[in-house]
Design an enzyme around this catalytic site. Structure first.
Site, PDB file in Angstrom:
ATOM      1  N   ASP A 193     -14.553 -58.666  21.747  1.00  0.00           N
ATOM      2  CA  ASP A 193     -13.415 -59.756  22.061  1.00  0.00           C
ATOM      3  C   ASP A 193     -12.224 -59.113  23.342  1.00  0.00           C
ATOM      4  O   ASP A 193     -11.766 -57.844  22.820  1.00  0.00           O
ATOM      5  CB  ASP A 193     -12.840 -60.876  21.511  1.00  0.00           C
ATOM      6  CG  ASP A 193     -12.842 -59.867  19.951  1.00  0.00           C
ATOM      7  OD1 ASP A 193     -12.395 -61.061  18.924  1.00  0.00           O
ATOM      8  OD2 ASP A 193     -12.668 -59.193  20.168  1.00  0.00           O
ATOM      9  N   TYR A 246      -8.422 -57.810  23.293  1.00  0.00           N
ATOM     10  CA  TYR A 246      -7.221 -57.113  22.249  1.00  0.00           C
ATOM     11  C   TYR A 246      -6.255 -58.041  22.610  1.00  0.00           C
ATOM     12  O   TYR A 246      -5.859 -59.099  23.014  1.00  0.00           O
ATOM     13  CB  TYR A 246      -6.624 -55.616  23.527  1.00  0.00           C
ATOM     14  CG  TYR A 246      -7.620 -54.669  23.636  1.00  0.00           C
ATOM     15  CD1 TYR A 246      -7.822 -53.830  22.322  1.00  0.00           C
ATOM     16  CD2 TYR A 246      -7.439 -54.832  24.389  1.00  0.00           C
ATOM     17  CE1 TYR A 246      -9.035 -52.989  23.317  1.00  0.00           C
ATOM     18  CE2 TYR A 246      -8.617 -53.579  25.215  1.00  0.00           C
ATOM     19  CZ  TYR A 246      -9.315 -52.231  23.580  1.00  0.00           C
ATOM     20  OH  TYR A 246      -9.995 -51.404  24.851  1.00  0.00           O
ATOM     21  N   PHE A 287     -13.156 -53.035  26.825  1.00  0.00           N
ATOM     22  CA  PHE A 287     -12.719 -52.218  26.099  1.00  0.00           C
ATOM     23  C   PHE A 287     -11.703 -51.821  27.338  1.00  0.00           C
ATOM     24  O   PHE A 287     -10.593 -50.708  27.115  1.00  0.00           O
ATOM     25  CB  PHE A 287     -13.382 -51.025  26.759  1.00  0.00           C
ATOM     26  CG  PHE A 287     -15.028 -50.608  25.837  1.00  0.00           C
ATOM     27  CD1 PHE A 287     -14.620 -50.219  24.471  1.00  0.00           C
ATOM     28  CD2 PHE A 287     -15.767 -51.421  26.188  1.00  0.00           C
ATOM     29  CE1 PHE A 287     -15.278 -50.681  23.718  1.00  0.00           C
ATOM     30  CE2 PHE A 287     -16.969 -52.161  24.952  1.00  0.00           C
ATOM     31  CZ  PHE A 287     -16.887 -51.675  23.810  1.00  0.00           C
ATOM     32  N   HIS A 347     -20.653 -47.389  18.180  1.00  0.00           N
ATOM     33  CA  HIS A 347     -20.188 -47.555  19.411  1.00  0.00           C
ATOM     34  C   HIS A 347     -18.809 -46.429  19.214  1.00  0.00           C
ATOM     35  O   HIS A 347     -18.529 -45.832  18.018  1.00  0.00           O
ATOM     36  CB  HIS A 347     -19.650 -49.298  17.758  1.00  0.00           C
ATOM     37  CG  HIS A 347     -18.171 -49.169  18.812  1.00  0.00           C
ATOM     38  ND1 HIS A 347     -16.844 -49.449  18.464  1.00  0.00           N
ATOM     39  CD2 HIS A 347     -18.143 -50.317  19.487  1.00  0.00           C
ATOM     40  CE1 HIS A 347     -16.150 -50.226  19.618  1.00  0.00           C
ATOM     41  NE2 HIS A 347     -17.014 -51.358  19.610  1.00  0.00           N
TER      42      HIS A 347
END
Length: 222
Positions: free
Chosen positions: A60, A62, A73, A180
């Site tokens: 989701d 920031y 990102f 990740h």
């Protein structure tokens, strides 16, 4: 249009915008949310279906005001790199020898990289708070629409992304699944995975232009 939010024309006929968006937009109207009306559909605005070539899925936006710009990102150009993006850039440098000058990934999106989050809204300081609102249905519909245009390269970092898009990649797609890039997991398979050169090799084999990963919006304008 709801609350002054324009639905991206190229994606407007997706079932989500008829069935789910009215309810989500009503809930958003009562909240001070991020990344805000102007950027909530930035990934879809910058990458129409016919241009999509690569899919990168985040969780989701920031939750710090001023950081998110609507792309997975990615952050606004003046924002210091978040920890996961630092690791992404470290891998970029090891893989292709360069990285963008700041954290704005808009130039990736303009080259056909769908930078989707599985939830497109969040409240300040409350990561994941809108995760069960139904945004996931939009994500799957977007990917399916893009797949109708051409084979796609999927870069799926971490179990969340892999689960969210489970069953969608086809035999003709490229699928890169690793840990990740978070500092908690990057050394368990993300670092050293070289996803960027692997995607470009695949695109070249298909006769397509590779992605110029090392540029950002700022660099592209210079």
């Amino acid at each position: 249009m709801a609350q002054g939010i324009a639905i991206p024309p190229a994606w407007a006929d997706l079932p989500f915008f008829r069935k789910d968006w009215p309810g989500i937009s009503e809930r958003l109207a009562d909240q001070d949310w991020l990344p805000g009306p102007a950027r909530v559909f930035a990934a879809l605005d910058l990458t129409p279906p016919q241009a999509a070539r690569v899919v990168i899925l985040g969780q989701d936006p920031y939750p710090t005001p001023g950081h998110a710009n609507g792309l997975a990102f990615s952050v606004t150009p003046e924002t210091a790199l978040p920890r996961s993006l630092k690791n992404i850039y470290a891998e970029l440098r090891d893989d292709i020898g360069a990285a963008p000058p700041n954290g704005d990934l808009s130039h990736w999106a303009r080259q056909g990289v769908l930078l989707l989050n599985s939830s497109l809204s969040v409240l300040p300081g409350q990561a994941g708070v809108h995760a069960k609102w139904g945004w996931d249905r939009l994500v799957r519909q977007v990917v399916e629409r893009a797949q109708a245009q051409r084979p796609l390269a999927f870069i799926l970092w971490g179990g969340h992304a892999q689960k969210a898009l489970a069953g969608l990649p086809r035999d003709g797609d490229l699928v890169i699944e690793t840990a990740h890039p978070s500092p908690l997991s990057a050394r368990r398979g993300f670092l050293g995975s070289r996803p960027f050169s692997r995607v470009n090799d695949w695109l070249r084999e298909r006769g397509e232009m590779p992605v110029d990963w090392a540029l950002s919006e700022q660099a592209a304008a210079e």
